[in-house]
Scaffold this motif. Structure first.
Motif, PDB file in Angstrom:
ATOM      1  N   GLU A 100      39.166  33.953  45.008  1.00  0.00           N
ATOM      2  CA  GLU A 100      40.056  33.028  44.311  1.00  0.00           C
ATOM      3  C   GLU A 100      41.029  32.393  45.288  1.00  0.00           C
ATOM      4  O   GLU A 100      41.333  32.969  46.324  1.00  0.00           O
ATOM      5  N   HIS A 159      44.640  27.789  40.138  1.00  0.00           N
ATOM      6  CA  HIS A 159      43.872  28.842  40.796  1.00  0.00           C
ATOM      7  C   HIS A 159      42.427  28.781  40.327  1.00  0.00           C
ATOM      8  O   HIS A 159      42.111  28.093  39.364  1.00  0.00           O
ATOM      9  N   HIS A 216      38.622  30.456  39.286  1.00  0.00           N
ATOM     10  CA  HIS A 216      37.869  31.547  38.682  1.00  0.00           C
ATOM     11  C   HIS A 216      36.433  31.431  39.173  1.00  0.00           C
ATOM     12  O   HIS A 216      35.657  30.630  38.644  1.00  0.00           O
ATOM     13  N   SER A 229      43.243  34.639  31.899  1.00  0.00           N
ATOM     14  CA  SER A 229      43.259  36.075  31.611  1.00  0.00           C
ATOM     15  C   SER A 229      44.667  36.461  31.152  1.00  0.00           C
ATOM     16  O   SER A 229      45.602  35.662  31.256  1.00  0.00           O
ATOM     17  N   ASP A 265      46.895  36.071  33.955  1.00  0.00           N
ATOM     18  CA  ASP A 265      47.204  34.660  34.181  1.00  0.00           C
ATOM     19  C   ASP A 265      48.363  34.220  33.285  1.00  0.00           C
ATOM     20  O   ASP A 265      49.271  33.521  33.726  1.00  0.00           O
TER      21      ASP A 265
HETATM   22 ZN   LIG Z   1      42.876  33.543  36.458  1.00  0.00          ZN
END
Ligand SMILES: [Zn+2]
Length: 123
Positions: free
Chosen positions: A25, A71, A73, A81, A84
């Protein structure tokens, strides 16, 4: 500051960064100028590793032009998530998630509470 959209070149750069970091990531802070997300800042102390990019909140730039974050994935899932969501609420208002295969449809924008947001792409 009302955000009108994201500059197309920056979106292209984020997609390219996702591709170059894959399968790790990346995480970047997004900055706005006159209401357009147009720059990014890589945060000192960012740890890029499989499935989780993270950094200390103490390393965040103290900058009023921070719009949010971006960001990647690597698994291609374009939804935040729970980690997140905790992170989103700590910085800025708009958060991009970039997923494989990193093409022009491989991203989504969310507000800090995880609601999808139709971020306009400005050429
Ligand atoms: Zn994430």
């Amino acid at each position: 500051m009302q955000i009108r959209g994201i500059r197309e070149e920056l979106l292209e750069m984020l997609l390219a960064m996702g591709k170059s970091q894959h399968p790790c990531e990346f995480l970047a802070i997004l900055k706005e100028e006159e209401g357009v997300v147009s720059d990014l800042e890589l945060v000192p102390g960012t740890i890029s590793r499989l499935e989780s990019a993270s950094f200390s909140p103490f390393m965040l730039p103290l900058d009023t032009h921070v719009a949010g974050s971006a960001h990647s994935h690597p698994n291609g899932v374009l939804s935040p998530s729970s980690a997140d969501l905790r992170f989103f609420s700590s910085i800025g208002r708009y958060h991009l998630i970039i997923g494989s295969p990193y093409d022009r449809r491989s991203w989504k924008c969310f507000t800090a509470d995880g609601t999808p947001w139709a971020m306009e792409v400005i050429a």
